[in-house]
Design a protein around this motif. Structure first.
Motif, PDB file in Angstrom:
ATOM      1  N   LEU A  25       0.804  -1.218   0.000  1.00  0.00           N
ATOM      2  CA  LEU A  25       0.000   0.000   0.000  1.00  0.00           C
ATOM      3  C   LEU A  25       0.836   1.265   0.000  1.00  0.00           C
ATOM      4  CD1 LEU A  25      -2.871  -0.885   2.435  1.00  0.00           C
ATOM      5  CD2 LEU A  25      -2.906  -0.794  -0.022  1.00  0.00           C
ATOM      6  N   SER A  26       2.071   1.221   0.501  1.00  0.00           N
ATOM      7  CA  SER A  26       2.775   2.491   0.687  1.00  0.00           C
ATOM      8  C   SER A  26       3.933   2.690  -0.280  1.00  0.00           C
ATOM      9  CB  SER A  26       3.280   2.612   2.119  1.00  0.00           C
ATOM     10  OG  SER A  26       4.197   1.601   2.375  1.00  0.00           O
ATOM     11  N   ARG A  27       4.306   1.701  -1.070  1.00  0.00           N
ATOM     12  CA  ARG A  27       5.421   1.919  -2.002  1.00  0.00           C
ATOM     13  C   ARG A  27       4.904   2.240  -3.390  1.00  0.00           C
ATOM     14  NH1 ARG A  27      10.658   0.840  -0.415  1.00  0.00           N
ATOM     15  NH2 ARG A  27      10.992   2.010  -2.322  1.00  0.00           N
ATOM     16  N   LYS A  28       5.712   2.998  -4.127  1.00  0.00           N
ATOM     17  CA  LYS A  28       5.348   3.329  -5.498  1.00  0.00           C
ATOM     18  C   LYS A  28       6.246   2.622  -6.505  1.00  0.00           C
ATOM     19  CE  LYS A  28       2.195   6.053  -4.112  1.00  0.00           C
ATOM     20  NZ  LYS A  28       0.869   5.471  -4.047  1.00  0.00           N
ATOM     21  N   ASN A  29       7.268   1.949  -6.036  1.00  0.00           N
ATOM     22  CA  ASN A  29       8.162   1.209  -6.923  1.00  0.00           C
ATOM     23  C   ASN A  29       7.539  -0.150  -7.211  1.00  0.00           C
ATOM     24  OD1 ASN A  29      10.212  -0.411  -7.957  1.00  0.00           O
ATOM     25  ND2 ASN A  29      11.771   0.806  -6.954  1.00  0.00           N
ATOM     26  N   PHE A  31       8.666  -2.932  -8.360  1.00  0.00           N
ATOM     27  CA  PHE A  31       9.383  -4.126  -7.922  1.00  0.00           C
ATOM     28  C   PHE A  31       9.154  -4.390  -6.437  1.00  0.00           C
ATOM     29  CE2 PHE A  31      12.039  -2.918 -11.571  1.00  0.00           C
ATOM     30  CZ  PHE A  31      11.839  -4.064 -12.299  1.00  0.00           C
ATOM     31  N   THR A  32       9.186  -3.317  -5.646  1.00  0.00           N
ATOM     32  CA  THR A  32       8.966  -3.501  -4.216  1.00  0.00           C
ATOM     33  C   THR A  32       7.558  -3.997  -3.939  1.00  0.00           C
ATOM     34  OG1 THR A  32      10.398  -1.604  -4.017  1.00  0.00           O
ATOM     35  CG2 THR A  32       9.415  -2.413  -2.029  1.00  0.00           C
ATOM     36  N   LEU A  79       6.451  -9.874 -14.195  1.00  0.00           N
ATOM     37  CA  LEU A  79       7.667  -9.200 -14.653  1.00  0.00           C
ATOM     38  C   LEU A  79       7.617  -8.933 -16.153  1.00  0.00           C
ATOM     39  CD1 LEU A  79      10.325 -10.965 -12.490  1.00  0.00           C
ATOM     40  CD2 LEU A  79       9.513  -8.655 -12.301  1.00  0.00           C
ATOM     41  N   LEU A  81       4.910  -8.149 -17.720  1.00  0.00           N
ATOM     42  CA  LEU A  81       4.089  -6.932 -17.799  1.00  0.00           C
ATOM     43  C   LEU A  81       4.902  -5.704 -17.445  1.00  0.00           C
ATOM     44  CD1 LEU A  81       0.747  -8.066 -16.195  1.00  0.00           C
ATOM     45  CD2 LEU A  81       1.076  -7.260 -18.493  1.00  0.00           C
ATOM     46  N   ILE A  83       8.114  -5.258 -17.889  1.00  0.00           N
ATOM     47  CA  ILE A  83       8.987  -4.921 -19.018  1.00  0.00           C
ATOM     48  C   ILE A  83       8.188  -4.240 -20.122  1.00  0.00           C
ATOM     49  CG2 ILE A  83      10.380  -5.929 -20.850  1.00  0.00           C
ATOM     50  CD1 ILE A  83      11.382  -7.931 -18.922  1.00  0.00           C
ATOM     51  N   TYR A  86       7.426  -0.690 -19.050  1.00  0.00           N
ATOM     52  CA  TYR A  86       8.599   0.187 -19.066  1.00  0.00           C
ATOM     53  C   TYR A  86       8.926   0.597 -20.495  1.00  0.00           C
ATOM     54  CZ  TYR A  86      13.141   2.005 -17.814  1.00  0.00           C
ATOM     55  OH  TYR A  86      14.203   2.833 -17.613  1.00  0.00           O
ATOM     56  N   ARG A  87       8.726  -0.330 -21.436  1.00  0.00           N
ATOM     57  CA  ARG A  87       8.980   0.003 -22.828  1.00  0.00           C
ATOM     58  C   ARG A  87       8.027   1.090 -23.311  1.00  0.00           C
ATOM     59  NH1 ARG A  87       9.421  -5.549 -25.053  1.00  0.00           N
ATOM     60  NH2 ARG A  87      11.588  -5.859 -24.489  1.00  0.00           N
ATOM     61  N   ILE A  92       8.812   3.444 -14.022  1.00  0.00           N
ATOM     62  CA  ILE A  92       8.095   2.383 -13.320  1.00  0.00           C
ATOM     63  C   ILE A  92       7.360   2.943 -12.111  1.00  0.00           C
ATOM     64  CG2 ILE A  92       9.511   0.448 -14.033  1.00  0.00           C
ATOM     65  CD1 ILE A  92      10.848   0.797 -11.193  1.00  0.00           C
ATOM     66  N   ASP A  93       7.036   4.241 -12.166  1.00  0.00           N
ATOM     67  CA  ASP A  93       6.299   4.836 -11.055  1.00  0.00           C
ATOM     68  C   ASP A  93       4.837   4.417 -11.150  1.00  0.00           C
ATOM     69  OD1 ASP A  93       5.403   6.291  -8.991  1.00  0.00           O
ATOM     70  OD2 ASP A  93       5.704   8.254  -9.907  1.00  0.00           O
ATOM     71  N   ASP A  95       2.264   5.605  -9.846  1.00  0.00           N
ATOM     72  CA  ASP A  95       1.302   6.694  -9.993  1.00  0.00           C
ATOM     73  C   ASP A  95       1.127   7.078 -11.460  1.00  0.00           C
ATOM     74  OD1 ASP A  95       0.662   6.910  -7.390  1.00  0.00           O
ATOM     75  OD2 ASP A  95       2.141   8.435  -6.922  1.00  0.00           O
TER      76      ASP A  95
ATOM     77  N   VAL B  72      15.356  -8.933 -14.003  1.00  0.00           N
ATOM     78  CA  VAL B  72      14.532  -7.902 -14.624  1.00  0.00           C
ATOM     79  C   VAL B  72      14.904  -6.528 -14.097  1.00  0.00           C
ATOM     80  CG1 VAL B  72      12.180  -7.076 -14.902  1.00  0.00           C
ATOM     81  CG2 VAL B  72      12.682  -9.459 -15.147  1.00  0.00           C
ATOM     82  N   LEU B  76      16.126  -3.434 -16.721  1.00  0.00           N
ATOM     83  CA  LEU B  76      15.534  -2.115 -16.871  1.00  0.00           C
ATOM     84  C   LEU B  76      16.548  -1.015 -16.603  1.00  0.00           C
ATOM     85  CD1 LEU B  76      11.939  -2.437 -15.561  1.00  0.00           C
ATOM     86  CD2 LEU B  76      12.894  -2.892 -17.768  1.00  0.00           C
ATOM     87  N   LEU B  84      12.125   5.915  -6.267  1.00  0.00           N
ATOM     88  CA  LEU B  84      11.402   6.785  -5.367  1.00  0.00           C
ATOM     89  C   LEU B  84      11.542   6.283  -3.945  1.00  0.00           C
ATOM     90  CD1 LEU B  84       8.369   6.967  -7.674  1.00  0.00           C
ATOM     91  CD2 LEU B  84       9.820   8.883  -7.078  1.00  0.00           C
ATOM     92  N   LEU B  86      10.479   5.795   0.080  1.00  0.00           N
ATOM     93  CA  LEU B  86       9.229   5.399   0.725  1.00  0.00           C
ATOM     94  C   LEU B  86       8.415   6.651   1.013  1.00  0.00           C
ATOM     95  CD1 LEU B  86       7.718   2.999   2.052  1.00  0.00           C
ATOM     96  CD2 LEU B  86       8.853   3.607   4.136  1.00  0.00           C
ATOM     97  N   ARG B  87       7.205   6.677   0.448  1.00  0.00           N
ATOM     98  CA  ARG B  87       6.334   7.798   0.763  1.00  0.00           C
ATOM     99  C   ARG B  87       5.281   7.268   1.710  1.00  0.00           C
ATOM    100  NH1 ARG B  87       4.335   9.982  -4.696  1.00  0.00           N
ATOM    101  NH2 ARG B  87       5.712   8.491  -5.644  1.00  0.00           N
ATOM    102  N   VAL B  92      -2.807   5.103   6.048  1.00  0.00           N
ATOM    103  CA  VAL B  92      -3.037   3.771   5.487  1.00  0.00           C
ATOM    104  C   VAL B  92      -2.244   2.730   6.259  1.00  0.00           C
ATOM    105  CG1 VAL B  92      -2.588   2.340   3.481  1.00  0.00           C
ATOM    106  CG2 VAL B  92      -3.641   4.556   3.187  1.00  0.00           C
ATOM    107  N   LEU B 162       4.101 -11.441 -23.842  1.00  0.00           N
ATOM    108  CA  LEU B 162       3.982 -10.083 -23.311  1.00  0.00           C
ATOM    109  C   LEU B 162       5.282  -9.314 -23.454  1.00  0.00           C
ATOM    110  CD1 LEU B 162       1.979 -10.639 -20.051  1.00  0.00           C
ATOM    111  CD2 LEU B 162       1.262  -9.312 -21.987  1.00  0.00           C
TER     112      LEU B 162
END
Lengths: 102, 167
Positions: A25-29, A31-32, A79, A81, A83, A86-87, A92-93, A95, B72, B76, B84, B86-87, B92, B162
């Motif tokens: 819920l709190s990461r935007k990356n 991969f994480t 993964l 998806l 790739i 990213y293309r 990979i943000d 948001d 992967v 990339l 980024l 940790l926000r 939450v 894909l």
């Protein structure tokens, strides 16, 4: 299982599952987020094995093997998806992937 | 005594490495601490007399899946500015921790301590070993096992379709 009761394992599994949810819920990356999903799957596996041991039923252990195989399939498609995304977007943000937002 | 020390050290490694996974900015660091967490988890599986599951955890998870993720991440080849931090959406996270820790484990704790505390069922010799597992896989669960191979084939073909630029 002698000294450690099943309760300890279940509490540990709950803690790891909570950490996984917080990561999703709190990461935007992206991969994480994927790795946090893996954490949650592993917490479920730990609960499966705890109950399999305390009820002396090997079916729970078999389900862990099924979960691991499904997780491998999930990670490979996820993964792929990542790739493809990213293309298309060059980042990979998470948001930025809001095209379908209502 | 030995079992208690082993459990608490493995549990500590698991919780600390899980926290590292969700707090590191660099995804490579997250992935490597996740590998450490999986190894600790395999030790816990072995303590639960699930030897085969522990070996599979090391081979498939720490060996296969994590190598795929690392591969992967390196394909990339992101710059540091793209990563980024940790926000923390504090509301939450606090809500999640409250729900998971309070709402999920308290009823579980009551249920378990009333129903199945104390001595676990004794297990047969070879419980969780490969012989016991194969009896189940190639007996009662033969059909789900074959379905599993179909799912893996689908994932393989789907990933190629894909990720390939031009078919």
């Amino acid at each position: 299982m002698g000294e450690i009761s099943p309760l300890h394992y279940i509490i540990l599994s709950t803690i790891v599952f909570g950490i996984g949810i917080a990561g999703v819920l709190s990461r935007k990356n992206i991969f994480t987020v994927l790795m946090s999903v893996e954490l949650m799957l592993n917490a479920a596996n730990l609960a499966f094995l705890t109950f399999a041991r305390s009820m002396a039923d090997p079916v729970g252990q078999l389900f862990v093997l099924f979960v691991i195989a499904i997780a491998a399939a999930e990670v490979s498609v996820g993964l792929a998806l990542v790739i493809a995304l990213y293309r298309m977007k060059e980042h990979i943000d998470l948001d930025g992937f809001a095209k379908l937002k209502g | 005594m030995f079992e208690t020390i082993l459990f608490y050290s493995l549990a500590g490694i698991l919780v600390v490495s899980s926290l590292l996974v969700i707090t590191r900015i660099n995804p490579i660091a997250s992935a490597l601490s996740l590998v450490l967490g999986f190894v600790a988890l395999a030790g816990l599986y072995a303590m639960l007399s699930a030897g085969f599951a522990a070996v599979i955890q090391i081979l498939v998870y720490a060996g296969g899946i994590m190598v795929l993720i690392l591969f992967v991440i390196m394909i990339l080849n992101m710059s540091m500015e793209e990563l980024l931090p940790l926000r923390p959406n504090r509301i939450v996270v606090a809500l999640v921790l409250l729900i998971v820790m309070g709402g999920a484990w308290m009823p579980l704790a009551v249920f378990i301590s009333s129903g199945m505390s104390g001595a676990a069922h004794p297990v047969v010799d070879g419980f969780g070993g490969i012989v016991e597992m194969s009896k189940l896989i190639f007996g009662r669960f033969l059909f789900p096992f074959e379905m599993l191979s179909l799912i893996l084939l689908t994932a393989l073909v789907g990933a190629v379709v894909l990720a390939k630029r031009k078919l």
